[in-house]
Design an enzyme around this catalytic site. Structure first.
Site, PDB file in Angstrom:
ATOM      1  N   CYS A   1      20.517   6.245 -24.077  1.00 51.05           N
ATOM      2  CA  CYS A   1      21.526   5.579 -23.274  1.00 51.05           C
ATOM      3  C   CYS A   1      20.793   4.601 -22.347  1.00 51.05           C
ATOM      4  O   CYS A   1      19.919   5.025 -21.580  1.00 51.05           O
ATOM      5  CB  CYS A   1      22.286   6.622 -22.454  1.00 51.05           C
ATOM      6  SG  CYS A   1      23.466   5.944 -21.282  1.00 51.05           S
TER       7      CYS A   1
ATOM      8  N   CYS B   1      23.631  -1.361 -25.265  1.00 50.13           N
ATOM      9  CA  CYS B   1      24.303  -0.073 -25.046  1.00 50.13           C
ATOM     10  C   CYS B   1      24.363   0.606 -26.401  1.00 50.13           C
ATOM     11  O   CYS B   1      24.664  -0.042 -27.414  1.00 50.13           O
ATOM     12  CB  CYS B   1      25.712  -0.314 -24.500  1.00 50.13           C
ATOM     13  SG  CYS B   1      26.793   1.130 -24.567  1.00 50.13           S
ATOM     14  N   THR B   2      24.067   1.902 -26.425  1.00 49.17           N
ATOM     15  CA  THR B   2      23.943   2.576 -27.716  1.00 49.17           C
ATOM     16  C   THR B   2      25.279   2.785 -28.437  1.00 49.17           C
ATOM     17  O   THR B   2      25.290   3.114 -29.617  1.00 49.17           O
ATOM     18  CB  THR B   2      23.234   3.936 -27.539  1.00 49.17           C
ATOM     19  OG1 THR B   2      23.910   4.694 -26.524  1.00 49.17           O
ATOM     20  CG2 THR B   2      21.788   3.732 -27.147  1.00 49.17           C
TER      21      THR B   2
HETATM   22  N1  DGL Z   1      25.782   4.442 -24.356  1.00 51.49           N
HETATM   23  C1  DGL Z   1      25.512   4.048 -23.031  1.00 51.49           C
HETATM   24  C2  DGL Z   1      24.418   3.006 -22.900  1.00 51.49           C
HETATM   25  O1  DGL Z   1      23.583   2.881 -23.770  1.00 51.49           O
HETATM   26  C3  DGL Z   1      26.588   3.890 -22.024  1.00 51.49           C
HETATM   27  C4  DGL Z   1      28.017   3.788 -22.359  1.00 51.49           C
HETATM   28  C5  DGL Z   1      28.857   4.186 -21.166  1.00 51.49           C
HETATM   29  O2  DGL Z   1      28.990   5.383 -20.973  1.00 51.49           O
HETATM   30  O3  DGL Z   1      29.307   3.318 -20.415  1.00 51.49           O
HETATM   31  O4  DGL Z   1      24.335   2.325 -21.906  1.00 51.49           O
END
Ligand code: DGL
Length: 258
Positions: free
Chosen positions: A70, A180-181
């Protein structure tokens, strides 16, 4: 050896699938914090608290290496986490450096969460690696909602992608960073919107290579290494969307009461 992976929700599964390709014989334990998703609109303090709780849990479950899959959590928590734990911690950041090296137009578009874009570490990244490049940032909270709902393609996904990406393309960006993943799960909708000559940077594969480099050669690999996926959100929802997120992988799922 067991790899512990965490994310605000199901986004980190885009990193899990890359790790699995390189390390099919190492067990994986994943926690998606879907009941606190999104992290993108949370304060650094809240993100930190959750990341510490989940890391403790992963270690209790046997993890010997932690991957913060993340960007938002890495930007705010990787430093404090490395100070607090002895085991290896792999984080991930938006691919600003490779994007700045790749752009020919001199304009890079970064799709990332608000929490990432506001983080000190993000500004550091831009200062260190993209001083001579125009970096345009764009938070896409709706992408996260779509992926958590399992809506990876179709009209809704396409119109969200159009709305997020067109202004970046209009500004001359020829490289888009998926910071973002969750976003790689919308890869098909994103790719189909891109004119030729525009490329995407996703750091999932680089993170998987980093994890591979940290796994000792003599580690206890097993033939049928399990993948355990826990969610702090709805288990029914996770089970419903998993076949479209990880179509080729057999996984065990469970609720996590953190
Ligand atoms: N998957 C997360 C990232 O890589 C964040 C997504 C979220 O919860 O806003 O930043």
């Amino acid at each position: 050896m067991k790899i512990g992976i965490l994310d605000s929700g199901v986004g980190g599964l885009s990193v899990l699938r890359e790790i699995r390709k390189l390390l099919p014989n190492i067990p994986i334990h994943y926690v998606g914090d879907s009941s606190w998703c999104p992290y993108g609109n949370k304060s650094a303090e809240v993100i930190n608290r959750r990341v510490f709780q989940i890391t403790d849990h992963l270690i209790e479950c046997g993890a010997t290496l932690i991957v913060i899959a993340c960007n938002s959590a890495t930007i705010h928590s990787v430093g404090p986490l490395r100070d607090a734990y002895l085991l290896p911690i792999v984080g991930m950041e938006p691919g600003i450096k490779p994007a700045a090296q790749k752009t020919e137009s001199g304009v890079v578009g970064v799709l990332a969460t608000e929490a990432s874009i506001l983080g000190e570490k993000f500004h550091q990244l831009v200062n260190d690696h993209a001083k001579d490049v125009k970096v345009i940032t764009r938070p896409c909270p709706y992408f996260v909602e779509l992926v958590e709902a399992g809506t990876l393609n179709g009209a809704e996904a396409e119109s969200a992608v159009k709305e997020a990406i067109d202004p970046l393309l209009d500004s001359g960006a020829d490289v888009l960073v998926l910071g973002c993943t969750h976003y790689p799960f919308l890869g098909e909708a994103i790719q189909s919107r891109l004119p030729s000559g525009v490329s995407i940077i996703d750091t999932g594969i680089a993170v998987a290579k980093r994890v591979q480099s940290l796994v000792p050669r003599n580690s206890n690999s097993v033939v049928e290494a399990t993948i355990d996926i826990e969610t702090t959100g709805s288990l029914d929802q996770l089970n419903r969307i998993l076949p479209s997120l990880l179509p080729d992988l057999a996984v065990n799922t469970a609720s996590c009461s953190l």
